[in-house]
Structure formats: structure tokens, C-alpha cells
Design a protein around this motif. Structure first.
Motif, PDB file in Angstrom:
ATOM      1  N   LEU A  86     -14.923  29.132 -37.325  1.00 23.60           N
ATOM      2  CA  LEU A  86     -14.866  28.909 -38.763  1.00 23.60           C
ATOM      3  C   LEU A  86     -14.714  27.424 -39.070  1.00 23.60           C
ATOM      4  N   GLY A  87     -13.942  26.725 -38.223  1.00 22.92           N
ATOM      5  CA  GLY A  87     -13.780  25.291 -38.395  1.00 22.92           C
ATOM      6  C   GLY A  87     -15.059  24.515 -38.141  1.00 22.92           C
ATOM      7  N   MET A  88     -15.927  25.040 -37.277  1.00 19.13           N
ATOM      8  CA  MET A  88     -17.210  24.392 -37.027  1.00 19.13           C
ATOM      9  C   MET A  88     -18.185  24.637 -38.174  1.00 19.13           C
ATOM     10  N   PRO A 102     -13.947  30.932 -50.781  1.00 15.56           N
ATOM     11  CA  PRO A 102     -14.699  31.869 -49.926  1.00 15.56           C
ATOM     12  C   PRO A 102     -14.989  31.352 -48.524  1.00 15.56           C
ATOM     13  N   ASP A 103     -15.238  30.035 -48.392  1.00 17.15           N
ATOM     14  CA  ASP A 103     -15.599  29.511 -47.076  1.00 17.15           C
ATOM     15  C   ASP A 103     -14.392  29.243 -46.176  1.00 17.15           C
ATOM     16  N   GLN A 104     -13.214  29.612 -46.626  1.00 22.15           N
ATOM     17  CA  GLN A 104     -12.002  29.435 -45.819  1.00 22.15           C
ATOM     18  C   GLN A 104     -11.625  30.712 -45.068  1.00 22.15           C
ATOM     19  N   TRP A 105     -12.468  31.722 -45.175  1.00 20.57           N
ATOM     20  CA  TRP A 105     -12.207  33.019 -44.553  1.00 20.57           C
ATOM     21  C   TRP A 105     -13.482  33.546 -43.910  1.00 20.57           C
ATOM     22  N   VAL A 106     -13.319  34.426 -42.936  1.00 21.62           N
ATOM     23  CA  VAL A 106     -14.472  35.058 -42.304  1.00 21.62           C
ATOM     24  C   VAL A 106     -14.207  36.557 -42.201  1.00 21.62           C
ATOM     25  N   TRP A 107     -15.223  37.350 -42.538  1.00 25.74           N
ATOM     26  CA  TRP A 107     -15.111  38.788 -42.381  1.00 25.74           C
ATOM     27  C   TRP A 107     -15.060  39.154 -40.898  1.00 25.74           C
ATOM     28  N   ALA A 108     -14.147  40.053 -40.545  1.00 22.12           N
ATOM     29  CA  ALA A 108     -14.114  40.669 -39.219  1.00 22.12           C
ATOM     30  C   ALA A 108     -14.212  42.180 -39.405  1.00 22.12           C
ATOM     31  N   HIS A 166      -8.816  30.057 -41.499  1.00 23.92           N
ATOM     32  CA  HIS A 166      -8.913  28.928 -40.579  1.00 23.92           C
ATOM     33  C   HIS A 166      -7.714  28.862 -39.636  1.00 23.92           C
ATOM     34  N   HIS A 167      -6.590  29.389 -40.066  1.00 24.02           N
ATOM     35  CA  HIS A 167      -5.372  29.355 -39.249  1.00 24.02           C
ATOM     36  C   HIS A 167      -5.208  30.618 -38.402  1.00 24.02           C
ATOM     37  N   GLY A 168      -6.217  31.478 -38.410  1.00 24.30           N
ATOM     38  CA  GLY A 168      -6.171  32.687 -37.602  1.00 24.30           C
ATOM     39  C   GLY A 168      -5.330  33.796 -38.197  1.00 24.30           C
ATOM     40  N   LYS A 178     -16.927  37.416 -51.160  1.00 23.52           N
ATOM     41  CA  LYS A 178     -18.007  36.883 -50.337  1.00 23.52           C
ATOM     42  C   LYS A 178     -17.467  35.829 -49.375  1.00 23.52           C
ATOM     43  N   HIS A 179     -17.743  36.042 -48.093  1.00 23.22           N
ATOM     44  CA  HIS A 179     -17.270  35.156 -47.033  1.00 23.22           C
ATOM     45  C   HIS A 179     -18.328  35.044 -45.942  1.00 23.22           C
ATOM     46  N   PRO A 180     -18.190  34.047 -45.054  1.00 25.42           N
ATOM     47  CA  PRO A 180     -18.939  34.111 -43.800  1.00 25.42           C
ATOM     48  C   PRO A 180     -18.542  35.382 -43.059  1.00 25.42           C
TER      49      PRO A 180
END
Length: 325
Positions: A86-88, A102-108, A166-168, A178-180
Motif C-alpha cells: 500500500l505504501g508503494m 480512500p487511498d489509505q486503505w486496501v480491501w482484503a 498503511h499501518h497494518g 472505494k479502496h485499492p
């Protein structure tokens, strides 16, 4: 909108050290919208949860059966690696308001599958209510933020999906956000669009803890073509045959002994006679004015093999092999 893809090397006994992370970033820096490594995939396209789930199901390189899934982040290594991914893709925003962008989180792939009526009782956290794509529960590993999951409601919408910061840290949220998104990856190959000679490509793979790729069967040729389409983009059919973008360096060579082809790890290329060579190759031609012969293996974007020069005049994308594949 371009699709930004990041994959990360985890599992199969492979963990990235600091130098390999540098090598990984070097592999990825020149890709046009797609970044690839192994096992975990992060797409920086911002989508809702249902769209992310569908896209991961269709991302089935290595299986070819439409059985992909949103990432299963079931241990500390994968959680740490997903932070790196996510940091990359996106810079960290430390201010209180920016951290919820939205770009500070990622869907799992963790979602609540039972006790979903929205009542106060059903909003009490129970790990057995939450499942990964494989049906496992987050009993032994979890990284929820303090006070999460809190299972808030928004009309008929419930916070039954999980995202990672970003911090896990994990948070439950609504599927319309909406997220990555991150997918599990079953493939063998990491492709780089950095134009390189064969020797440069070999060194770049090694710096990332990998090796130049092997293609050992018709099935692996098909997988390589699919990986190239996903990570390098669809082939531009208007390009001339020998345009660098039409070829991918592989880890085969007969430089040590003419006519004896081996992979970079020293194993023989048993698939040699089954390869679909571009006629009249392999011909070991020498037409670069004093260069050594054509001792290095390349694969075209349409699946033809060629022997070629290790030369600054032959700069091409290349493929690295995932560990254990």
C-alpha cells in the motif's frame, strides 16, 4: 483509468530483506501502470468491495479456472507485506483527516458471514462470524484497530467488510466504500518493463531475490502470455516484430557451451525441442558487428521463442521466477 498492480513475495519460504525490497522497487519502477511480484497482489484502482471481489475472482493467473480471491491476510508476514504494498501504491497521510482517505486503505478478503441482522447482539465481535475466502476464521491472527470492529449501520448497510491501513490495522467498513484491493496470486512470474540486456535482467531478478524465469511447457507459455497481458498491458499489434516491447527475456542460455541450453540455475532446458521457435531460430546468427553469437533466450508476446544477443542493442522487458515455482 490505468490499473496499478503490485504483487508481493510472501509464503513459499521467501521473505524480503532490505536489499531485496530495493531490488523489488527497481523491478517495478518503470512498469506502465502495473507492478508485479509474488503471492499477494495490490491493485491501486479504487473500487467498491463487490467490484474488488469480482476482479480478484477473475484474476486467476496460474490457475486458469476463475478461482482467484481477495487476499487472505492470515499471518504477520502477509500483513506486514500488505503495508509495504500500500505504501508503494500511495503515500501515507499522517494527518487525522487524511488517514481516512480512500487511498489509505486496501480491501482484503475478510468479511462477516453470519449474525448479520444489524441487531445490538449481532454487532458483538465473534471471530467465528468472520471468514476468509477459504472459510477460515481470524482466530489465531487479527490486527483490528482499537474499538474495531464496531459494526456500525448506515441505513440498510452494515460494516461487514474488512480493510487494512498503511499501518497494518484492520477496520470494518461498508461495501460501498472505494479502496485499492489486494488479491492472492497463484502465478509463477514477475514481469518488469524496464528495458534491459539479458545480463542486466539476470542481475535485476537476483537483486530482488529471484531468478530469470523458466518456461518449461506449453502451459507455462500460456501463463507467461497471461502474465504479460496483465502486468505489461495488452500487446500493441501495430509494433514491428523486433520492437523491444514485443519480447521478454527468459533465463535460458547456451553461452557456456554452444547448443547446450540451460536455465540460469544450471538445470537443462528439457522443453527445448517442444518450444515454438520463430524460424529459422535458434540460428546463433552474428550480425551485430563483432558481438558474440545469439546465446540468450527470449519469448515473443505471441509465444514464439528466439535466441538473441546479450547486448545494449537488445534491451527488452524481462520475467523473473517466483520462489518455489
Amino acid at each position: 483509468m490505468k490499473l496499478f498492480l503490485l504483487l508481493l513475495l510472501v509464503g513459499t519460504g521467501y521473505c524480503l530483506d532490505k536489499e531485496q525490497i530495493k531490488g523489488l522497487k527497481a523491478l517495478l519502477k518503470n512498469l506502465d501502470g502495473a507492478f508485479a511480484t509474488c503471492q499477494l497482489v495490490l491493485f491501486s484502482e479504487l473500487v467498491d468491495y463487490d467490484t474488488a471481489e469480482q476482479k480478484c475472482q477473475n484474476f486467476d493467473i496460474g490457475t486458469g479456472s476463475g478461482t482467484g480471491n481477495l487476499a487472505t491476510v492470515s499471518d504477520e508476514d502477509k500483513n506486514t507485506d500488505l503495508k509495504l504494498l500500500l505504501g508503494m501504491a500511495y503515500d501515507v497521510k499522517e494527518d487525522k483527516s487524511g488517514r481516512w482517505d480512500p487511498d489509505q486503505w486496501v480491501w482484503a478478503g475478510l468479511r462477516k458471514t453470519t449474525n448479520n441482522d444489524g441487531s445490538q447482539i449481532s454487532r458483538t465481535y465473534n471471530a467465528e462470524d468472520w471468514e476468509w475466502a477459504d472459510g477460515a476464521n481470524p482466530n489465531d491472527f487479527k490486527k483490528w484497530m482499537k474499538g474495531q470492529p464496531d459494526q456500525r449501520k448506515d441505513g440498510d448497510n452494515l460494516q461487514n467488510q474488512m480493510r487494512i491501513s498503511h499501518h497494518g490495522e484492520w477496520d470494518d467498513t461498508f461495501k460501498y466504500k472505494k479502496h485499492p484491493y489486494a488479491c492472492d496470486y497463484q502465478g509463477k512470474y514477475i514481469l518488469s518493463s524496464s528495458l534491459s540486456s539479458w545480463s542486466q535482467a539476470k542481475a535485476a531478478c537476483e537483486k530482488a531475490g529471484l531468478q530469470l524465469a523458466k518456461v518449461r511447457s506449453d502451459q507455462e507459455v500460456t501463463e507467461m502470455m497471461a502474465a504479460a497481458n496483465s502486468f505489461l498491458g495488452l500487446r500493441d499489434e501495430s509494433l514491428k516484430t523486433w520492437n523491444p516491447s514485443n519480447w521478454i527475456w527468459l533465463g535460458g542460455s547456451d553461452a557456456a557451451e554452444e547448443g547446450v541450453w540451460k536455465w540460469v540455475d544450471g538445470s537443462p532446458i528439457d522443453y527445448f525441442d517442444g518450444m515454438d521457435w520463430r524460424p529459422p531460430n535458434p540460428d546463433n546468427a552474428d550480425f551485430l558487428g563483432g558481438e558474440d553469437g545469439q546465446h540468450f533466450l527470449a519469448l515473443s508476446r505471441w509465444g514464439k521463442f528466439d535466441d538473441s544477443f546479450d547486448s545494449k542493442k537488445k534491451q527488452r522487458p524481462f520475467a523473473c521466477q517466483c520462489p518455489g515455482t
